[in-house]
Motif scaffolding. Structure first.
Motif, mmCIF file in Angstrom:
data_model
loop_
_atom_site.group_PDB
_atom_site.id
_atom_site.type_symbol
_atom_site.label_atom_id
_atom_site.label_comp_id
_atom_site.label_asym_id
_atom_site.label_seq_id
_atom_site.Cartn_x
_atom_site.Cartn_y
_atom_site.Cartn_z
ATOM 1 N N GLN A 253 6.999 41.124 29.285
ATOM 2 C CA GLN A 253 7.185 40.018 30.217
ATOM 3 C C GLN A 253 8.605 39.475 30.166
ATOM 4 O O GLN A 253 9.189 39.115 31.200
ATOM 5 C CB GLN A 253 6.174 38.906 29.911
ATOM 6 C CG GLN A 253 4.741 39.253 30.259
ATOM 7 C CD GLN A 253 4.549 39.401 31.763
ATOM 8 O OE1 GLN A 253 5.199 38.747 32.569
ATOM 9 N NE2 GLN A 253 3.648 40.310 32.147
ATOM 10 N N LEU A 254 9.171 39.411 28.980
ATOM 11 C CA LEU A 254 10.567 38.967 28.848
ATOM 12 C C LEU A 254 11.501 39.902 29.610
ATOM 13 O O LEU A 254 12.423 39.455 30.313
ATOM 14 C CB LEU A 254 10.976 38.906 27.377
ATOM 15 C CG LEU A 254 10.376 37.785 26.535
ATOM 16 C CD1 LEU A 254 10.795 37.936 25.070
ATOM 17 C CD2 LEU A 254 10.805 36.423 27.063
ATOM 18 N N LEU A 255 11.273 41.202 29.470
ATOM 19 C CA LEU A 255 12.118 42.167 30.162
ATOM 20 C C LEU A 255 11.899 42.110 31.668
ATOM 21 O O LEU A 255 12.849 42.277 32.451
ATOM 22 C CB LEU A 255 11.841 43.573 29.641
ATOM 23 C CG LEU A 255 12.272 43.841 28.197
ATOM 24 C CD1 LEU A 255 11.810 45.224 27.746
ATOM 25 C CD2 LEU A 255 13.781 43.713 28.049
ATOM 26 N N SER A 256 10.666 41.863 32.081
ATOM 27 C CA SER A 256 10.380 41.774 33.511
ATOM 28 C C SER A 256 11.105 40.594 34.146
ATOM 29 O O SER A 256 11.616 40.693 35.262
ATOM 30 C CB SER A 256 8.871 41.641 33.722
ATOM 31 O OG SER A 256 8.564 41.402 35.083
ATOM 32 N N ARG A 257 11.180 39.480 33.411
ATOM 33 C CA ARG A 257 11.753 38.264 33.980
ATOM 34 C C ARG A 257 13.242 38.102 33.685
ATOM 35 O O ARG A 257 13.960 37.474 34.463
ATOM 36 C CB ARG A 257 10.997 37.055 33.451
ATOM 37 C CG ARG A 257 9.499 37.108 33.733
ATOM 38 C CD ARG A 257 8.783 35.881 33.227
ATOM 39 N NE ARG A 257 7.336 36.042 33.271
ATOM 40 C CZ ARG A 257 6.478 35.038 33.280
ATOM 41 N NH1 ARG A 257 6.941 33.785 33.247
ATOM 42 N NH2 ARG A 257 5.177 35.259 33.306
#
Length: 422
Positions: A253-257
């Protein structure tokens, strides 16, 4: 976590700020690697009553292990062993084997012949005193460590010297002592991962983490801490191994955002990331306001000679023109702190040094020097890469002179990193 420790850093020189504490953070990191939670790090001066108060405080906190550093030398203010012996209700006795070890070290260092001076004999006698029932840990200098078993109501205590290189060299032997091994036997199996980002603010990350707390099952099993330094945001997640799947979801999720600002998911620092991106290419620097800090950062890493050719500190305009070939009329027209000058500096560095890549900095670090439209903190960067158009960027950094220079150095490195990923 099931096992907790406290650290006491002793030394009036640390307490007064004359030197910075290196032992507390280092020991804490090693304990965390072992699966031990560090509850407190305290600092006290070379006063027995103050050390005793720290030992009592940590005992009251019900830690399983106390680690002290410092106060094991031969001088009158080195009183840690005596204070620990009194706190644990143990007498001090000479350890003959340790006394011989210390004497051998001193004779080898100073090449003494018999007889030893009385002052040296007294110093050896003092450092060879060990609490009854405790285990002496062989020194790497002249100060042995001490491991004291836990007793009813008192945790195990590990006493280490003050010099950081001695602490680090003795650590493997220290944690292998029965007293320490027993104290940390109940520790769990933990994993730790570090994500590093540049250009991501803590408030923006906080919004993401609050959202993930509500949407990711098991989020509470992760202990996530953040630290902003030099414009970089370090995100450290610690968790029991059984929560690995939860962590993977959070990282995804961190990488997605924020993937455009994340530059490392395995803890690698910017110098390590750059080393992997150069791929046979070489780099040089042209620096004004950073005064060689970018070159220093690039050469901190062992093996940097494979890609770092050199740098030009062109602090004076005459050096910008005379060495890097920046047209003097360009400086006169636009000022040294301008993107066209930064571009010429980078291109000049590539030409002079023969590198494939060159990055430049020119700015106003302060406290004076501001110009209309160019406040203190303004820094212009240039990046010249073989086969590409030279790019420039201007940033305005907050803070004092040291902060501006540090932030500018970090920005220069990340300018190169992002360009090499394109």
């Amino acid at each position: 976590m099931s096992t907790r420790a406290g650290i006491v850093v002793t030394g009036t020189e640390v307490l007064s700020g004359r030197i910075s504490d290196q032992n507390g953070p280092w020991v804490s990191a090693r304990l965390l690697e072992l699966g031990v939670d560090v509850a407190h790090i305290t600092v006290c001066g070379d006063r027995p009553d103050d050390l005793t108060a720290q030992l009592q405080f940590l005992t009251d906190q019900r830690v399983d292990l106390i680690v002290t550093t410092g106060g094991l030398g031969p001088t009158a203010d080195d009183l840690t062993v005596e204070a620990v012996a009194e706190f644990t209700g143990r007498e001090l006795r000479t350890d003959p084997d340790m006394r011989q070890t210390i004497e051998s070290v001193i004779r080898n260092w100073r090449k003494y012949s018999d007889p030893l001076p009385a002052s040296i004999v007294a110093a050896i006698d003092k450092q060879a005193l060990i609490p009854v029932g405790a285990e002496a840990i062989p020194p790497t200098g002249t100060a042995p460590g001490v491991a004291v078993d836990a007793t009813d109501g008192i945790p195990a205590i590990l006493v280490l010297p003050g010099p950081p290189h001695e602490v680090q060299a003795m650590w493997p032997s220290a944690v292998a002592t029965p007293a320490v091994a027993a104290a940390i036997a109940g520790r769990g199996a933990y994993d730790q991962h570090t994500v590093r980002a540049y250009g991501l603010s803590e408030p923006d990350l906080a919004v993401t983490l609050r959202d993930l707390e509500q949407t990711v099952d098991g989020f509470d099993a992760l202990e996530i801490t953040t630290c902003m330094s030099g414009g970089e945001l370090e995100i450290v997640s610690r968790f029991e191994v059984g929560a690995a799947a939860t962590y993977r979801e959070v990282e995804a999720q961190l990488l997605s955002r924020h993937g455009d600002r994340v530059y490392s998911t395995d803890g690698s620092t910017i110098d390590a990331v750059l080393a992997g991106l150069f791929d046979g290419r070489t780099i040089g620097t042209a620096e004004s306001c950073t005064g060689g800090m970018v070159a220093a950062a690039l050469t901190d890493r062992p093996g940097s000679s494979a890609y770092m050719l050199g740098g030009v500190v062109s602090y004076a305009n005459e050096v910008k023109s005379g060495v890097l070939g920046v047209p003097a009329e360009l400086i006169d027209e636009l000022g040294a702190v301008s993107e066209p000058v930064a571009a010429k500096m980078a291109e000049g560095a590539r030409r002079v040094l023969g590198s494939d890549i060159a990055v430049s900095t020119t700015g106003i670090a302060g406290p004076g020097g501001e110009r209309p439209g160019k406040p203190v903190g303004t820094v212009c960067f240039g990046l010249a890469i073989d086969g590409r158009d030279t790019v420039t960027v201007t940033r305005v950094f907050p803070g004092n002179r040291a902060t501006v220079r540090t932030l500018a150095t970090s920005a220069a490195l990340h300018l190169v990193e992002r360009a090499l990923r394109d």
